[in-house]
Design a protein around this motif. Structure first.
Motif, PDB file in Angstrom:
ATOM      1  N   ALA A  94       0.508  -1.654   0.315  1.00 52.61           N
ATOM      2  CA  ALA A  94       0.026   0.080   0.204  1.00 52.61           C
ATOM      3  C   ALA A  94       0.369   1.115  -0.190  1.00 52.61           C
ATOM      4  CB  ALA A  94      -0.908   0.181   1.349  1.00 52.61           C
ATOM      5  N   TYR A  95       1.590   1.085   0.761  1.00 54.73           N
ATOM      6  CA  TYR A  95       2.905   1.965   0.494  1.00 54.73           C
ATOM      7  C   TYR A  95       3.192   3.547  -0.493  1.00 54.73           C
ATOM      8  CZ  TYR A  95       5.280   1.480   5.239  1.00 54.73           C
ATOM      9  OH  TYR A  95       5.224   0.950   6.223  1.00 54.73           O
ATOM     10  N   ASP A  96       3.362   2.028  -2.507  1.00 59.08           N
ATOM     11  CA  ASP A  96       3.028   2.601  -3.126  1.00 59.08           C
ATOM     12  C   ASP A  96       2.164   3.600  -3.745  1.00 59.08           C
ATOM     13  OD1 ASP A  96       5.615   0.931  -3.550  1.00 59.08           O
ATOM     14  OD2 ASP A  96       4.824  -0.976  -4.675  1.00 59.08           O
ATOM     15  N   LEU A  97       0.979   3.236  -2.828  1.00 56.18           N
ATOM     16  CA  LEU A  97      -0.337   4.397  -3.517  1.00 56.18           C
ATOM     17  C   LEU A  97      -0.055   5.464  -2.702  1.00 56.18           C
ATOM     18  CD1 LEU A  97      -4.165   2.904  -3.710  1.00 56.18           C
ATOM     19  CD2 LEU A  97      -3.078   4.840  -2.284  1.00 56.18           C
ATOM     20  N   SER A 105       3.129  22.915  -2.775  1.00 60.75           N
ATOM     21  CA  SER A 105       3.092  23.793  -2.177  1.00 60.75           C
ATOM     22  C   SER A 105       2.732  23.452  -0.467  1.00 60.75           C
ATOM     23  CB  SER A 105       3.302  25.313  -2.200  1.00 60.75           C
ATOM     24  OG  SER A 105       3.729  26.197  -1.450  1.00 60.75           O
ATOM     25  N   ILE A 106       1.104  23.214  -0.997  1.00 63.49           N
ATOM     26  CA  ILE A 106       0.219  22.877   0.356  1.00 63.49           C
ATOM     27  C   ILE A 106       0.592  21.112   0.565  1.00 63.49           C
ATOM     28  CG2 ILE A 106      -2.168  22.398   0.361  1.00 63.49           C
ATOM     29  CD1 ILE A 106      -3.160  23.992  -1.750  1.00 63.49           C
ATOM     30  N   ALA A 107       0.554  20.328  -0.543  1.00 65.90           N
ATOM     31  CA  ALA A 107       1.294  19.578  -0.674  1.00 65.90           C
ATOM     32  C   ALA A 107       2.522  18.981   0.891  1.00 65.90           C
ATOM     33  CB  ALA A 107       0.692  18.377  -1.029  1.00 65.90           C
ATOM     34  N   ARG A 108       3.364  20.016  -0.548  1.00 67.11           N
ATOM     35  CA  ARG A 108       4.890  19.940   0.626  1.00 67.11           C
ATOM     36  C   ARG A 108       4.266  20.479   2.113  1.00 67.11           C
ATOM     37  NH1 ARG A 108       8.670  23.111  -3.066  1.00 67.11           N
ATOM     38  NH2 ARG A 108       7.951  24.659  -2.266  1.00 67.11           N
ATOM     39  N   ASN A 109       3.931  21.576   2.126  1.00 64.86           N
ATOM     40  CA  ASN A 109       3.816  22.486   3.708  1.00 64.86           C
ATOM     41  C   ASN A 109       2.854  22.174   4.545  1.00 64.86           C
ATOM     42  OD1 ASN A 109       6.460  24.098   2.913  1.00 64.86           O
ATOM     43  ND2 ASN A 109       5.178  24.889   1.407  1.00 64.86           N
ATOM     44  N   ALA A 110       2.039  21.619   3.866  1.00 64.73           N
ATOM     45  CA  ALA A 110       0.394  21.390   4.276  1.00 64.73           C
ATOM     46  C   ALA A 110       0.145  19.739   5.084  1.00 64.73           C
ATOM     47  CB  ALA A 110      -0.791  22.583   4.682  1.00 64.73           C
ATOM     48  N   GLY A 111       0.908  19.409   4.056  1.00 66.10           N
ATOM     49  CA  GLY A 111       0.006  17.747   3.960  1.00 66.10           C
ATOM     50  C   GLY A 111       1.178  17.251   5.236  1.00 66.10           C
ATOM     51  N   ILE A 112       0.373  15.930   5.293  1.00 58.08           N
ATOM     52  CA  ILE A 112       1.314  14.986   6.082  1.00 58.08           C
ATOM     53  C   ILE A 112       2.292  14.697   4.919  1.00 58.08           C
ATOM     54  CG2 ILE A 112      -0.128  13.055   5.396  1.00 58.08           C
ATOM     55  CD1 ILE A 112      -0.051  11.785   8.261  1.00 58.08           C
ATOM     56  N   THR A 113       3.397  14.667   5.826  1.00 58.01           N
ATOM     57  CA  THR A 113       4.876  13.893   5.599  1.00 58.01           C
ATOM     58  C   THR A 113       4.648  11.637   5.084  1.00 58.01           C
ATOM     59  OG1 THR A 113       5.858  13.040   7.834  1.00 58.01           O
ATOM     60  CG2 THR A 113       6.169  14.893   6.904  1.00 58.01           C
ATOM     61  N   LEU A 114       5.459  11.894   4.405  1.00 57.52           N
ATOM     62  CA  LEU A 114       5.381  10.288   3.556  1.00 57.52           C
ATOM     63  C   LEU A 114       5.209   9.399   5.107  1.00 57.52           C
ATOM     64  CD1 LEU A 114       4.984   8.358   1.313  1.00 57.52           C
ATOM     65  CD2 LEU A 114       7.214   8.784   1.083  1.00 57.52           C
TER      66      LEU A 114
END
Length: 258
Positions: free
Chosen positions: A42-45, A81-90
């Motif tokens: 599931a990590y790939d998804l 930028s939202i994904a990088r700064n506000a989204g959960i990390t991998l």
């Protein structure tokens, strides 16, 4: 930023890993879930979903209902930028997936979809049903597109304010195995959502609160939540606060490095 740096230093001084844990439930959770090194399929998804957003240069107009942003000065923001700064990390997204899998979560709720990275992590286990609520219509639109693209049919996205949905949940006496609180990093709303959704918990439920060290207010909210008489086990991982309602357990609090 100074406040969070100081809070993290204090956390490191008091936190531990699996050594010295005297609760069998927490020891198993830490060793078999938190520190699980398996390369889950599931990590790939999750990784592809997140990378897709990190490569998206389109701008959207964001409507903040919570504590606002410490990074963005404008409501016009690029998706990457939202994904990088506000989204959960991998790293955290993988942990969220492992928690969902290890705890055999079937019915879950998320307050604050954002672009849906955490949603994808929860729903990557196809046995899990997720209802997620996002206040910003433009952000919700991107998340909905992503869910469709990655065939996450087990996600039900609601766009709008949290309160009407929470009131409906209370009215219907719905129960959830997992509730992920990530929509308003302020003390009072966090406590209000907690109180309103407390009846939705059962003995094996877990509530996860994001950014418990965001501010003094959020730290106070966390202290009130973990001291609630219904809360038996609480775990501070610095980024998250997890609570469990296991009546068979003696009340204990842990700080665990993940």
């Amino acid at each position: 930023m100074y406040f969070q740096a100081k809070a993290y230093f204090n956390f490191l001084l008091k936190s531990q890993n699996q050594h010295g844990l005297h609760s069998p439930f927490v020891y198993d959770l830490v060793t078999k879930c938190f520190y699980d090194k398996t390369d889950h399929k599931a990590y790939d998804l999750i990784k592809n979903y997140r990378n897709d957003l990190l490569g998206n240069k389109k701008e959207i107009k964001v409507k903040d209902f919570g504590a606002g942003s410490r990074v963005f000065k404008s409501d016009q923001r690029p998706i990457f930028s939202i994904a990088r700064n506000a989204g959960i990390t991998l790293h955290r997204a993988k942990l969220l997936y492992r928690l969902t899998k290890y705890l055999k979560i079937e019915n879950s709720l998320e307050l604050g979809t954002s672009l849906g990275i955490a949603s994808a992590a929860i729903a990557a286990s196809k046995k899990t049903r997720l209802r997620t609520i996002e206040g910003c219509p433009e952000t919700a639109k991107i998340a909905k597109h992503q869910f469709h693209k990655y065939e996450l049919e087990n996600i039900n996205l609601k766009s709008g304010r949290f309160d009407p949905e929470i009131d409906q949940i209370s009215k219907n006496d719905e129960k959830f195995d997992l509730i992920y609180f990530d929509g308003n990093h302020q003390k009072q709303p966090t406590l209000e959502y907690f109180q309103k959704l407390l009846p939705s918990a059962h003995n094996n439920s877990v509530f996860i609160f994001d950014d418990i060290h965001w501010s003094k207010g959020m730290e106070k909210a966390w202290e009130e939540i973990k001291s609630h008489p219904d809360v038996k086990v609480s775990i501070d991982t610095f980024q998250w606060g997890l609570i469990f309602f296991r009546k068979e357990q003696v009340k204990q609090h842990f700080r665990i490095r993940v």
